[in-house]
Motif scaffolding. Structure first.
Motif, PDB file in Angstrom:
ATOM      1  N   PHE A 132       2.735 -10.115   9.100  1.00 28.17           N
ATOM      2  CA  PHE A 132       2.837  -9.455   7.576  1.00 28.17           C
ATOM      3  C   PHE A 132       3.436  -8.133   7.542  1.00 28.17           C
ATOM      4  N   SER A 133       4.198  -8.195   6.775  1.00 30.90           N
ATOM      5  CA  SER A 133       5.076  -6.831   6.558  1.00 30.90           C
ATOM      6  C   SER A 133       4.988  -6.491   4.954  1.00 30.90           C
ATOM      7  N   GLY A 134       4.221  -5.168   4.861  1.00 29.18           N
ATOM      8  CA  GLY A 134       4.097  -4.785   3.378  1.00 29.18           C
ATOM      9  C   GLY A 134       2.938  -3.910   3.202  1.00 29.18           C
ATOM     10  N   PRO A 135       2.766  -3.471   2.205  1.00 26.47           N
ATOM     11  CA  PRO A 135       1.514  -2.546   1.731  1.00 26.47           C
ATOM     12  C   PRO A 135       0.165  -3.008   2.057  1.00 26.47           C
ATOM     13  N   ASP A 136      -0.845  -2.127   2.429  1.00 32.33           N
ATOM     14  CA  ASP A 136      -2.218  -2.562   2.438  1.00 32.33           C
ATOM     15  C   ASP A 136      -2.738  -2.506   0.995  1.00 32.33           C
ATOM     16  N   ASN A 137      -2.846  -3.671   0.604  1.00 33.51           N
ATOM     17  CA  ASN A 137      -3.089  -3.621  -0.909  1.00 33.51           C
ATOM     18  C   ASN A 137      -4.923  -3.478  -1.030  1.00 33.51           C
ATOM     19  N   ILE A 138      -5.525  -3.723  -0.037  1.00 37.81           N
ATOM     20  CA  ILE A 138      -6.911  -3.250  -0.385  1.00 37.81           C
ATOM     21  C   ILE A 138      -7.027  -1.721  -0.610  1.00 37.81           C
ATOM     22  N   THR A 139      -6.434  -1.055   0.389  1.00 35.62           N
ATOM     23  CA  THR A 139      -6.364   0.431   0.392  1.00 35.62           C
ATOM     24  C   THR A 139      -5.805   0.849  -0.723  1.00 35.62           C
ATOM     25  N   GLN A 140      -4.837   0.229  -1.304  1.00 38.28           N
ATOM     26  CA  GLN A 140      -4.323   0.736  -2.585  1.00 38.28           C
ATOM     27  C   GLN A 140      -5.315   0.769  -3.511  1.00 38.28           C
ATOM     28  N   GLY A 141      -5.963  -0.272  -3.796  1.00 39.29           N
ATOM     29  CA  GLY A 141      -7.003  -0.389  -4.915  1.00 39.29           C
ATOM     30  C   GLY A 141      -8.114   0.614  -4.464  1.00 39.29           C
ATOM     31  N   GLN A 142      -8.661   0.891  -3.371  1.00 37.12           N
ATOM     32  CA  GLN A 142      -9.389   1.960  -3.073  1.00 37.12           C
ATOM     33  C   GLN A 142      -8.979   3.285  -3.614  1.00 37.12           C
ATOM     34  N   GLY A 267       2.146  13.501 -19.513  1.00 40.59           N
ATOM     35  CA  GLY A 267       0.956  13.753 -19.783  1.00 40.59           C
ATOM     36  C   GLY A 267       0.330  12.648 -20.294  1.00 40.59           C
ATOM     37  N   GLU A 268       0.631  11.417 -20.152  1.00 40.46           N
ATOM     38  CA  GLU A 268      -0.165  10.303 -20.787  1.00 40.46           C
ATOM     39  C   GLU A 268      -0.714   9.281 -19.828  1.00 40.46           C
ATOM     40  N   TYR A 269      -0.226   9.408 -18.723  1.00 44.03           N
ATOM     41  CA  TYR A 269      -0.696   8.659 -17.546  1.00 44.03           C
ATOM     42  C   TYR A 269      -1.072   9.403 -16.371  1.00 44.03           C
ATOM     43  N   TRP A 270      -2.183   9.120 -15.861  1.00 46.44           N
ATOM     44  CA  TRP A 270      -2.840  10.011 -14.889  1.00 46.44           C
ATOM     45  C   TRP A 270      -2.147   9.804 -13.538  1.00 46.44           C
ATOM     46  N   GLY A 271      -2.374   8.643 -12.816  1.00 45.77           N
ATOM     47  CA  GLY A 271      -2.090   8.459 -11.383  1.00 45.77           C
ATOM     48  C   GLY A 271      -1.768   6.943 -11.189  1.00 45.77           C
ATOM     49  N   SER A 272      -1.420   6.991  -9.847  1.00 53.51           N
ATOM     50  CA  SER A 272      -0.958   5.591  -9.369  1.00 53.51           C
ATOM     51  C   SER A 272      -0.801   5.578  -7.833  1.00 53.51           C
ATOM     52  N   ILE A 273      -0.151   4.699  -7.379  1.00 52.01           N
ATOM     53  CA  ILE A 273       0.050   4.543  -5.938  1.00 52.01           C
ATOM     54  C   ILE A 273       1.409   4.583  -5.748  1.00 52.01           C
ATOM     55  N   TYR A 274       2.097   5.480  -4.715  1.00 46.23           N
ATOM     56  CA  TYR A 274       3.677   5.457  -4.576  1.00 46.23           C
ATOM     57  C   TYR A 274       4.045   4.454  -3.622  1.00 46.23           C
ATOM     58  N   GLN A 275       4.868   3.485  -4.091  1.00 42.75           N
ATOM     59  CA  GLN A 275       5.201   2.439  -3.190  1.00 42.75           C
ATOM     60  C   GLN A 275       6.833   1.938  -3.573  1.00 42.75           C
ATOM     61  N   SER A 276       7.499   1.878  -2.304  1.00 46.35           N
ATOM     62  CA  SER A 276       8.917   1.983  -2.486  1.00 46.35           C
ATOM     63  C   SER A 276       9.340   0.515  -2.250  1.00 46.35           C
ATOM     64  N   PRO A 277      10.207  -0.243  -2.942  1.00 40.91           N
ATOM     65  CA  PRO A 277      10.434  -1.633  -2.884  1.00 40.91           C
ATOM     66  C   PRO A 277      11.696  -1.910  -1.713  1.00 40.91           C
ATOM     67  N   VAL A 278      12.383  -0.564  -1.595  1.00 38.26           N
ATOM     68  CA  VAL A 278      13.347  -0.212  -0.714  1.00 38.26           C
ATOM     69  C   VAL A 278      12.711  -0.385   0.803  1.00 38.26           C
ATOM     70  N   ASP A 279      11.537   0.372   0.838  1.00 36.08           N
ATOM     71  CA  ASP A 279      10.974   0.348   2.068  1.00 36.08           C
ATOM     72  C   ASP A 279      10.505  -0.769   2.534  1.00 36.08           C
ATOM     73  N   ASP A 280       9.786  -1.580   1.402  1.00 37.38           N
ATOM     74  CA  ASP A 280       9.319  -2.989   1.630  1.00 37.38           C
ATOM     75  C   ASP A 280      10.248  -3.774   2.092  1.00 37.38           C
ATOM     76  N   ALA A 281      11.501  -3.881   1.444  1.00 35.76           N
ATOM     77  CA  ALA A 281      12.587  -4.970   1.987  1.00 35.76           C
ATOM     78  C   ALA A 281      12.958  -4.665   3.367  1.00 35.76           C
ATOM     79  N   GLN A 282      13.371  -3.268   3.494  1.00 32.21           N
ATOM     80  CA  GLN A 282      13.694  -2.926   4.729  1.00 32.21           C
ATOM     81  C   GLN A 282      13.020  -3.403   6.015  1.00 32.21           C
ATOM     82  N   ALA A 283      11.546  -3.086   5.678  1.00 35.87           N
ATOM     83  CA  ALA A 283      10.415  -3.338   6.552  1.00 35.87           C
ATOM     84  C   ALA A 283      10.236  -4.828   6.862  1.00 35.87           C
ATOM     85  N   ALA A 284      10.527  -5.629   5.808  1.00 37.18           N
ATOM     86  CA  ALA A 284      10.432  -7.139   6.270  1.00 37.18           C
ATOM     87  C   ALA A 284      11.518  -7.643   7.018  1.00 37.18           C
TER      88      ALA A 284
END
Length: 321
Positions: A132-142, A267-284
């Protein structure tokens, strides 16, 4: 490098098949990919473009690029077609982590290694997958839960805050895992925060706006919104702005989209998780190449996805999707 589009694709296998390829195949690696739904959001569109560019830059790679359009039956047919084409490896971005397992098993039985990208299949199918190549989605939710809790503590409302939760597409592994990570972690870091509702937004901004509109009618007191990606999070933000309640709510997402980044800058949206689709595709693609070359590849081949908030967003470039 030769690149072509086809109408269907599929596959599944083991690292042993990759070793056999490395020993006995001196020509071009023919790699098929069946994607989830390129048209649903800009992340998947950018992923496809990056995948094609990475493949075109490698003279030893020929690709068959397919899109299931969010249709499980179509993706299964694509997997079966790729098996019939006898591609060397298959990359699958599953439309449904359970439903695609039989097709992945068929690829495995045909000695075609399968690499799952971005969103994993369900655990019963793990034996048929090379990596499996991709993000750790459980960690992202955490991490999203931690972002929200830290903000509540900064505001002094960690003992009384109420949260609503907008998830991705039901049955989709990424949606399940991000929700699981968030739901498990939030009570650990902020035990007195109450999650009062959870509904799917299907990765769609308009539907998520409608979900949030219903939340706003149903609940007078909402302190935080967690959305499984920024596309849905901004939909929720738009609903709150229309109801003149956005200033009282902390919005946290995942997969930082350009619209999420812009909302953070405003200033309307506080936070997120930074994930690159380019990194995702290249890693796969690189994972598939490594498997075919007989190299040792982790079964869970994660790339990092850090926290991004209004406080540290200057350390990150604006997403291109």
């Amino acid at each position: 490098m030769k690149h072509r589009f086809a109408l269907a694709a599929t596959a599944a296998t083991t690292a042993l098949a990759g070793a056999a390829f490395a020993e006995g195949h001196g020509g071009t690696m023919r790699i098929g990919i069946t994607q989830n739904n390129v048209g649903v959001d800009s992340y998947q569109t950018t992923y496809e473009r990056a995948f094609i560019e990475a493949a075109e830059a490698n003279d030893m790679v020929e690709t068959v690029v397919l899109d299931a359009g969010g249709d499980v039956a179509r993706q299964i047919a694509q997997m079966e077609d790729l098996i019939q084409q006898e591609v060397d490896a298959i990359i699958i971005w599953p439309t449904n982590g359970e439903a695609v397992i039989p097709a992945v098993r068929k690829a495995f039985q045909a000695d075609i290694p399968v690499i799952v990208t971005n969103s994993n299949i369900a655990e019963p199918g793990f034996d048929f997958v090379a990596s499996f190549s991709g993000p750790d989605n459980i960690t992202q939710g955490q991490r999203s839960a931690e972002i929200m809790c830290d903000k509540f503590k900064e505001m002094g409302i960690e003992d009384e805050a109420k949260v609503v939760h907008i998830t991705g597409q039901p049955g989709y592994t990424t949606a399940i895992e991000r929700a699981q990570g968030f739901n498990d972690r939030l009570p650990e870091v902020c035990p007195n925060v109450e999650q009062i509702d959870q509904q799917p937004g299907d990765w769609n901004r308009e539907k998520s706006q409608q979900v949030m509109e219903a939340f706003l009618v149903k609940y007078d007191d909402i302190d935080g919104v967690y959305a499984g990606d920024d596309n849905m999070g901004v939909g929720a933000l738009n609903a709150a702005k229309a109801a003149d309640r956005a200033e009282d709510i902390i919005f946290v997402g995942a997969t930082n989209f350009a619209v999420g980044y812009e909302a953070m800058a405003a200033g309307e949206y506080w936070g997120s998780i930074y994930q690159s689709p380019v990194d995702d595709a290249q890693a796969a693609l690189q994972t598939a190449i490594d498997v075919l070359n007989g190299e040792e590849v982790p079964f869970l081949n994660y790339f990092d996805t850090p926290k991004i908030t209004q406080d540290n967003m200057d350390q990150f470039t604006k997403p291109v999707f």
